[in-house]
Design an enzyme around this catalytic site. Structure first.
Site, PDB file in Angstrom:
ATOM      1  N   GLY A 209       0.834  -1.212   0.000  1.00  0.00           N
ATOM      2  CA  GLY A 209       0.000   0.000   0.000  1.00  0.00           C
ATOM      3  C   GLY A 209       0.857   1.246   0.000  1.00  0.00           C
TER       4      GLY A 209
ATOM      5  N   ARG B 215       4.092   5.798   1.903  1.00  0.00           N
ATOM      6  CA  ARG B 215       4.594   7.172   2.077  1.00  0.00           C
ATOM      7  C   ARG B 215       4.080   8.081   0.967  1.00  0.00           C
ATOM      8  NH1 ARG B 215      10.815   7.111   0.274  1.00  0.00           N
ATOM      9  NH2 ARG B 215      10.708   5.493  -1.317  1.00  0.00           N
TER      10      ARG B 215
ATOM     11  N   LYS C  49       4.355  12.568  -2.036  1.00  0.00           N
ATOM     12  CA  LYS C  49       5.174  11.437  -1.604  1.00  0.00           C
ATOM     13  C   LYS C  49       6.163  11.945  -0.561  1.00  0.00           C
ATOM     14  CE  LYS C  49       7.601   7.606  -3.800  1.00  0.00           C
ATOM     15  NZ  LYS C  49       8.157   7.067  -5.036  1.00  0.00           N
TER      16      LYS C  49
ATOM     17  N   ASP D 215       8.924   5.064   8.047  1.00  0.00           N
ATOM     18  CA  ASP D 215       8.607   6.393   8.580  1.00  0.00           C
ATOM     19  C   ASP D 215       7.756   7.266   7.658  1.00  0.00           C
ATOM     20  OD1 ASP D 215      10.408   6.931   6.586  1.00  0.00           O
ATOM     21  OD2 ASP D 215      11.955   7.780   7.892  1.00  0.00           O
ATOM     22  N   GLY D 216       7.415   6.761   6.466  1.00  0.00           N
ATOM     23  CA  GLY D 216       6.570   7.554   5.578  1.00  0.00           C
ATOM     24  C   GLY D 216       7.293   8.721   4.919  1.00  0.00           C
TER      25      GLY D 216
ATOM     26  N   ARG E 209       3.676  13.849  -7.086  1.00  0.00           N
ATOM     27  CA  ARG E 209       3.605  12.946  -8.245  1.00  0.00           C
ATOM     28  C   ARG E 209       2.220  13.065  -8.874  1.00  0.00           C
ATOM     29  NH1 ARG E 209       5.172   6.785  -7.238  1.00  0.00           N
ATOM     30  NH2 ARG E 209       3.321   6.837  -5.930  1.00  0.00           N
TER      31      ARG E 209
ATOM     32  N   ARG F 198      -2.255  -0.101  -9.444  1.00  0.00           N
ATOM     33  CA  ARG F 198      -1.165  -1.007  -9.838  1.00  0.00           C
ATOM     34  C   ARG F 198      -1.694  -2.408 -10.090  1.00  0.00           C
ATOM     35  NH1 ARG F 198       3.252   1.700  -6.784  1.00  0.00           N
ATOM     36  NH2 ARG F 198       2.392   3.756  -6.377  1.00  0.00           N
TER      37      ARG F 198
ATOM     38  N   ASP G 225       3.744  -4.586  -7.525  1.00  0.00           N
ATOM     39  CA  ASP G 225       3.203  -3.369  -6.899  1.00  0.00           C
ATOM     40  C   ASP G 225       3.817  -2.121  -7.522  1.00  0.00           C
ATOM     41  OD1 ASP G 225       5.416  -4.695  -5.376  1.00  0.00           O
ATOM     42  OD2 ASP G 225       5.502  -2.746  -4.392  1.00  0.00           O
TER      43      ASP G 225
ATOM     44  N   ASP H 269       7.219   4.481  -9.829  1.00  0.00           N
ATOM     45  CA  ASP H 269       8.072   4.159  -8.678  1.00  0.00           C
ATOM     46  C   ASP H 269       9.547   4.122  -9.049  1.00  0.00           C
ATOM     47  OD1 ASP H 269       5.909   4.189  -7.083  1.00  0.00           O
ATOM     48  OD2 ASP H 269       6.181   2.190  -6.236  1.00  0.00           O
TER      49      ASP H 269
HETATM   50  P1  AMP Z   1       9.131   0.551  -3.063  1.00  0.00           P
HETATM   51  O1  AMP Z   1      10.324  -0.343  -2.942  1.00  0.00           O
HETATM   52  O2  AMP Z   1       9.468   2.015  -3.041  1.00  0.00           O
HETATM   53  O3  AMP Z   1       8.234   0.205  -4.193  1.00  0.00           O
HETATM   54  O4  AMP Z   1       8.290   0.312  -1.722  1.00  0.00           O
HETATM   55  C1  AMP Z   1       7.639  -0.884  -1.368  1.00  0.00           C
HETATM   56  C2  AMP Z   1       6.609  -0.603  -0.311  1.00  0.00           C
HETATM   57  O5  AMP Z   1       7.213  -0.034   0.843  1.00  0.00           O
HETATM   58  C3  AMP Z   1       5.534   0.375  -0.744  1.00  0.00           C
HETATM   59  O6  AMP Z   1       4.319  -0.042  -0.194  1.00  0.00           O
HETATM   60  C4  AMP Z   1       6.001   1.680  -0.152  1.00  0.00           C
HETATM   61  O7  AMP Z   1       4.947   2.574   0.075  1.00  0.00           O
HETATM   62  C5  AMP Z   1       6.622   1.221   1.134  1.00  0.00           C
HETATM   63  N1  AMP Z   1       7.668   2.146   1.614  1.00  0.00           N
HETATM   64  C6  AMP Z   1       8.881   2.352   1.052  1.00  0.00           C
HETATM   65  N2  AMP Z   1       9.570   3.270   1.747  1.00  0.00           N
HETATM   66  C7  AMP Z   1       8.776   3.661   2.756  1.00  0.00           C
HETATM   67  C8  AMP Z   1       8.912   4.602   3.848  1.00  0.00           C
HETATM   68  N3  AMP Z   1      10.025   5.324   4.019  1.00  0.00           N
HETATM   69  N4  AMP Z   1       7.873   4.723   4.687  1.00  0.00           N
HETATM   70  C9  AMP Z   1       6.754   3.995   4.533  1.00  0.00           C
HETATM   71  N5  AMP Z   1       6.567   3.102   3.560  1.00  0.00           N
HETATM   72  C10 AMP Z   1       7.561   2.936   2.686  1.00  0.00           C
HETATM   73 MG    MG Z   2       6.630   0.886  -4.886  1.00  0.00          MG
END
Ligand code: AMP
Ligand code: MG
Length: 488
Positions: free
Chosen positions: A93, A96, A117, A129-130, A180, A187, A256, A266
């Site tokens: 989901g 962030r 984002k 940490d979002g 963004r 997705r 995703d 992404d």
């Molecule tokens: P990504 O590798 O960027 O596609 O991230 C995979 C999942 O991890 C997605 O659901 C992102 O929203 C979540 N995510 C990545 N980095 C963070 C972050 N710093 N805080 C919260 N969720 C994250």
């Molecule tokens: Mg992602």
């Protein structure tokens, strides 16, 4: 003209979020401390009907840094699941990212999602940490616009904000937000989520929503779900063909991270090829090379298979299989056409594929720079064969060049026409890692000028930009040592 934020609407919210919390969660952004504009994307603003002057409005800075939400909006985070590195990862989901609202654009009222984002945690943040650090935000901001400049379907980026918020990664870094923008952020994993929860009615509702919003012409069509899947297959094949033709490696092709409308989405550890190497792996964490450059076309199909599985409740398996079978020919026909255009052929005919493959093999053996070579090839003719200097094996190149010259003689274009056409498809500039790194280092020292320069150059990468001439050559030696891994 009304302020941009006044134009935001909430269709997704009204369709789903106010009913139950199945599809998304309402969220409250956590603002950044002492936000500062790094860059605003005037070109995109204009396309969205936003007066660029509004972008420097302090009210908007508050909104784009998550410090204020217009009263009429209820930001949401979308839920999705996905296969990561080939393994079912369960619920993910927007951890962030949050959708602030939807912007109605143009006379037909096309809706565009406006997402923030890096504005703090959501119910899907898990243990993270979002936040997004300035470094990764600059990379996403520049690369999504670079891809758009190259004519490749992608999410866009409207603005970038820096701050004094400390974000803890391997070291403390400044937190940032990117705005963004996309026609849809849904997705493959959004559909997988409901399929694996055994909620076929939610799979159908999501498909209906997408059709209603994106493809209203199919609303009454009995084949609307088939159309939706066909579109995903075709657009993904076209997107990946474009990636291969410009030497773009995405790095994390998890389901995703695959957009249902075929946008590149992404931006994490992506990389453009320097020397031509099909084994190139841009993601430092991808030790097995699952997402290597040469694997991208087959991973596209793997991901579409996962999507097909998720759509089994709305389509027959024979239908899904028949559509999946169109992926490879669609990919190949687009890839061949794009590569033929790169070497200046007016159209694809028999033998061209072999000619292109021979060239690529030669480039691989000679470690030839992908972008630089094709741009230099634009000038190639009987009299100017300086492009052979890219090769150690000059004889090998000369043999290829003979076949190439013979092929060119079989078409009508003059050398000048061919050169002009080739310059429209062979970029002078791509976002190599070291260029992003240069912009990042300056930005960490408080100087955002390189972000601005690169944005301008990469938005029109086929044109000459004398002010950025130093970025049109080979990457420096230190570029090899840059290592990029998953999201930060
Ligand atoms: P990504 O590798 O960027 O596609 O991230 C995979 C999942 O991890 C997605 O659901 C992102 O929203 C979540 N995510 C990545 N980095 C963070 C972050 N710093 N805080 C919260 N969720 C994250
Ligand atoms: Mg992602």
């Amino acid at each position: 003209m009304s302020l941009f934020s006044d134009r935001l609407e909430q269709h997704f919210y009204n369709a789903f979020c106010s009913k139950d919390n199945l599809y998304c969660a309402t969220v409250i952004p956590s603002g950044l401390q002492e936000p500062r504009w790094v860059s605003v994307n005037r070109r995109l603003a204009e396309q969205l009907g936003i007066n660029p002057a509004e972008l420097s409005n302090p009210v908007l800075l508050d909104m784009m840094s998550g410090n204020a939400v217009p009263a009429h909006l209820n930001p949401i985070a979308l839920v999705y699941s996905g296969h990561q590195f080939g393994v079912w990862a369960g619920q993910l989901g927007d951890g962030r990212a949050m959708t602030l609202g939807e912007l109605s654009v143009g006379p037909d009222g096309e809706l565009w999602d406006i997402q923030l984002k890096g504005a703090g945690t959501t119910p899907y943040s898990r243990f993270a940490d979002g936040r997004a650090v300035l470094r990764s935000s600059i990379r996403e901001y520049l690369c999504s616009e670079a891809m758009h400049g190259l004519g490749i379907a992608t999410t866009r980026a409207l603005c970038l904000v820096d701050s004094k918020t400390a974000v803890y990664r391997e070291e403390v870094e400044p937190g940032a937000t990117v705005c963004r923008v996309a026609r849809s952020h849904i997705r493959f994993g959004s559909f997988e989520h409901f399929h694996y929860l055994n909620q076929p009615e939610s799979v159908r509702a999501l498909a209906d929503y997408l059709i209603q919003r994106q493809f209203p012409e199919w609303r009454e069509d009995d084949n609307r779900y088939l159309n939706l899947f066909e579109n995903a297959v075709t657009q993904t094949a076209i997107m990946v063909a474009h990636w291969q033709s410009v030497g773009f490696c995405h790095g994390v092709m998890n389901t995703d991270n695959m957009s249902i409308i075929g946008d590149t989405i992404d931006y994490g550890p992506f990389g453009f090829l320097d020397r031509y190497d099909p084994e190139f792996i841009c993601n430092h964490s991808d030790s097995g090379g699952r997402y290597s450059f040469k694997n991208q076309p087959s991973i596209g199909l793997w991901n579409l298979n996962a999507l097909a599985t998720a759509l089994m409740s709305v389509l027959e398996s024979e239908q899904l299989i028949a559509v999946l079978k169109t992926y490879e020919p669609t990919f190949l026909s687009h890839y061949r056409a794009l590569m033929a255009a790169k070497i200046g052929l007016e159209s694809v005919s028999e033998g061209d594929e072999q000619l292109i493959n021979q060239l690529l093999e030669l480039m691989q053996r000679n470690s030839v720079d992908y972008t630089l070579f094709f741009r230099s090839l634009c000038n190639f003719n009987d009299a100017d064969q300086s492009v052979r200097d890219h090769f150690i094996d000059r004889d090998g190149f000369d043999q290829w060049a003979n076949m190439y010259l013979q092929r060119l003689q079989r078409q009508a274009w003059s050398d000048g026409q061919r050169r002009d056409q080739m310059r429209k498809v062979n970029p002078k500039y791509v976002l190599r890692n070291y260029m992003a790194q240069a912009a990042i280092e300056k930005a960490y020292a408080g100087d955002y000028s390189e972000v601005e320069l690169l944005l301008t150059v990469l938005q029109s990468p086929f044109e000459e930009h004398p002010e950025a001439h130093h970025y049109a050559g080979l990457p420096p030696d230190w570029a090899e040592k840059i290592s990029v891994s998953c999201s930060s």
